[in-house]
Design an enzyme around this catalytic site. Structure first.
Site, PDB file in Angstrom:
ATOM      1  N   GLU A 188       0.831  -1.208   0.000  1.00  0.00           N
ATOM      2  CA  GLU A 188       0.000   0.000   0.000  1.00  0.00           C
ATOM      3  C   GLU A 188       0.871   1.265   0.000  1.00  0.00           C
ATOM      4  O   GLU A 188       0.508   2.274  -0.605  1.00  0.00           O
ATOM      5  CB  GLU A 188      -0.975  -0.003   1.190  1.00  0.00           C
ATOM      6  N   ASN A 249      -7.596   2.609  -5.421  1.00  0.00           N
ATOM      7  CA  ASN A 249      -7.787   1.196  -5.744  1.00  0.00           C
ATOM      8  C   ASN A 249      -6.821   0.675  -6.790  1.00  0.00           C
ATOM      9  O   ASN A 249      -7.026  -0.407  -7.338  1.00  0.00           O
ATOM     10  CB  ASN A 249      -9.227   0.961  -6.214  1.00  0.00           C
ATOM     11  N   HIS A 270      -4.348  -9.459   1.762  1.00  0.00           N
ATOM     12  CA  HIS A 270      -4.820  -8.379   0.894  1.00  0.00           C
ATOM     13  C   HIS A 270      -3.642  -7.628   0.252  1.00  0.00           C
ATOM     14  O   HIS A 270      -3.613  -7.423  -0.955  1.00  0.00           O
ATOM     15  CB  HIS A 270      -5.707  -7.432   1.700  1.00  0.00           C
TER      16      HIS A 270
HETATM   17 MG    MG Z   1      -6.085  -1.910   0.101  1.00  0.00          MG
END
Ligand code: MG
Ligand code: NAD
Length: 372
Positions: A188, A249, A270
């Site tokens: 991320e 996203n 994730h």
């Molecule tokens: Mg995420």
């Protein structure tokens, strides 16, 4: 504590504005940090068993002298359920909390989402503070005010936009985080560079990325600050997700398909899916003539250099391109049957493609399978 390493970031959301304080050793001075929010309130701490075992004593010590009530849940995504939410609310009622008291979410994204949602509905909303303990929660889930739980229809389908009063991000907490979870969070971090900050990507590539993974304090503080600032800027433009927030996203629609293919109890985090999903988005953009191949190669090379999950690690999930395409179509960000993808024009410049060509995506996925 090295005070010079402490950074503060203002998340500008009008009357819902709040500060994110970032740096090593902050848990020790938590009491000071919540003083400004709520000097006298009783404090409910919601945490999970793993975090409690590792850092429970430290937070209790930090809040010695305040009236606290601690709620400890098992660790894991399964906690984000209606039944557990009700347990937490019951526990708050039993302990007699009221709206002027304070809730602290002490854990990763699961605890942040669950406790944040509990705070948003307890007696129509009580103040809460995030003390995120995973890299993913420090750079992502603690910023932006999304709170949620899951149900049988999917992930994060029940929830609220509810901003914390403050986020206290202690980078020292990451010292106990398993390396795999750290890397999942790093995906991320990398995303923020790739989606809109080429200089940040350059820095990550030049060594900041590895320093983060080596838990260098200055590197962590800087990277968390840049990441939160980027997310906060995007959220400030689009608090309730109607437009630019979708850029966050990047890598997530491809990643989501891999997650579904692996199954939610499958062995794919994730952030790992996002790491691979970003590589896929760059490769797909190259195929579409949108992005220079040199940029996609740099992304792949950085993932390789930092030993991050790559397409080549996912061959077991690529065998059914049609199924993957179908999973991509199930992403809740899609509007009326069209496939929405966040695609790069180059490193640090992305855009929202609301009508991605399904046939082209299928060809791309088929090609990945055949190359595997
Ligand atoms: Mg995420
Ligand atoms: P998590 O909360 O499950 O934490 C991962 C694991 O690490 C857990 O087993 C936890 O017990 C353990 N852990 C936490 N802190 C630790 C520490 N300091 N040392 C050792 N172990 C520690 O998962 P996560 O990756 O932090 O967050 C994932 C969740 O966040 C998902 O539910 C996702 O939907 C949500 N999320 C929300 C947002 C948002 O905007 N609200 C954004 C991204 C993700």
């Amino acid at each position: 504590m090295t005070d010079t390493l402490i950074q503060t970031l203002d998340v500008a959301l009008g009357e819902r504005s709040y500060d994110i304080v970032i740096g090593p050793g902050l848990l020790g001075s938590l009491s000071q940090h919540i003083e400004t929010v709520s000097p006298t309130a009783r404090i409910a701490i919601i945490t999970d068993e793993t975090v409690y075992e590792l850092h429970g004593q430290a937070i209790e010590q930090a809040l010695a002298g305040r009236q606290t009530h601690i709620i400890i849940r098992p660790a894991g995504e399964a906690q984000k359920s209606l039944a557990n939410l009700e347990d937490i609310l019951d526990s708050l009622f039993r302990a007699g909390f009221d709206r002027s008291d304070l809730l602290i979410a002490f854990g990763g994204g699961v605890i942040g989402d669950l406790a944040g949602f509990a705070a948003s509905i307890y007696k129509r909303g009580m103040p809460f503070i995030q003390v995120p303990t995973t890299l993913l929660s420090q750079v992502d889930s603690s910023v932006g005010g999304k709170t949620a739980i899951n149900n049988q229809f999917g992930k994060n389908l029940i929830g609220a936009f509810y901003q914390p009063q403050k986020v206290v991000t202690d980078t020292d907490l990451l010292k106990t985080l398993p390396a795999r979870q750290l890397k999942a969070g790093y995906a991320e971090v990398l995303k923020y560079g790739l989606l809109g900050d080429p200089a940040f990507f350059d820095a990550l590539e030049a060594g900041l990325g590895q320093d983060i993974l080596d838990l260098d304090e200055a590197a962590l503080t800087k990277a968390i600050h840049v990441s939160c600032a980027t997310k906060a800027k995007i959220v400030a433009q689009d608090e309730r997700e109607g437009g630019v927030r979708a850029l966050l996203n990047l890598g997530h629609t491809f990643g989501h398909a891999l997650e579904l293919e692996a199954g939610y109890d499958g062995d794919l985090l994730h952030g790992e899916a996002v790491s691979v999903g970003m590589e896929m988005a760059f490769r797909f953009a190259v195929e579409q003539g949108l992005c220079p191949v040199a940029d996609a190669d740099r992304v792949s090379a950085h993932l390789a250099a930092t030993d991050m999950p790559r397409i080549s690690d996912m061959t077991h999930l690529l065998h059914d391109p049609a199924a993957l395409l179908k999973h991509m179509g199930q992403d809740k960000k899609n509007e009326s049957g069209h496939l929405t993808l966040i695609l790069p024009r180059k490193i640090g410049e992305t855009f929202i493609e609301k009508r991605a060509d399904r046939e082209a995506v299928l060809r791309f996925l088929t090609q990945l399978r055949d190359e595997a």
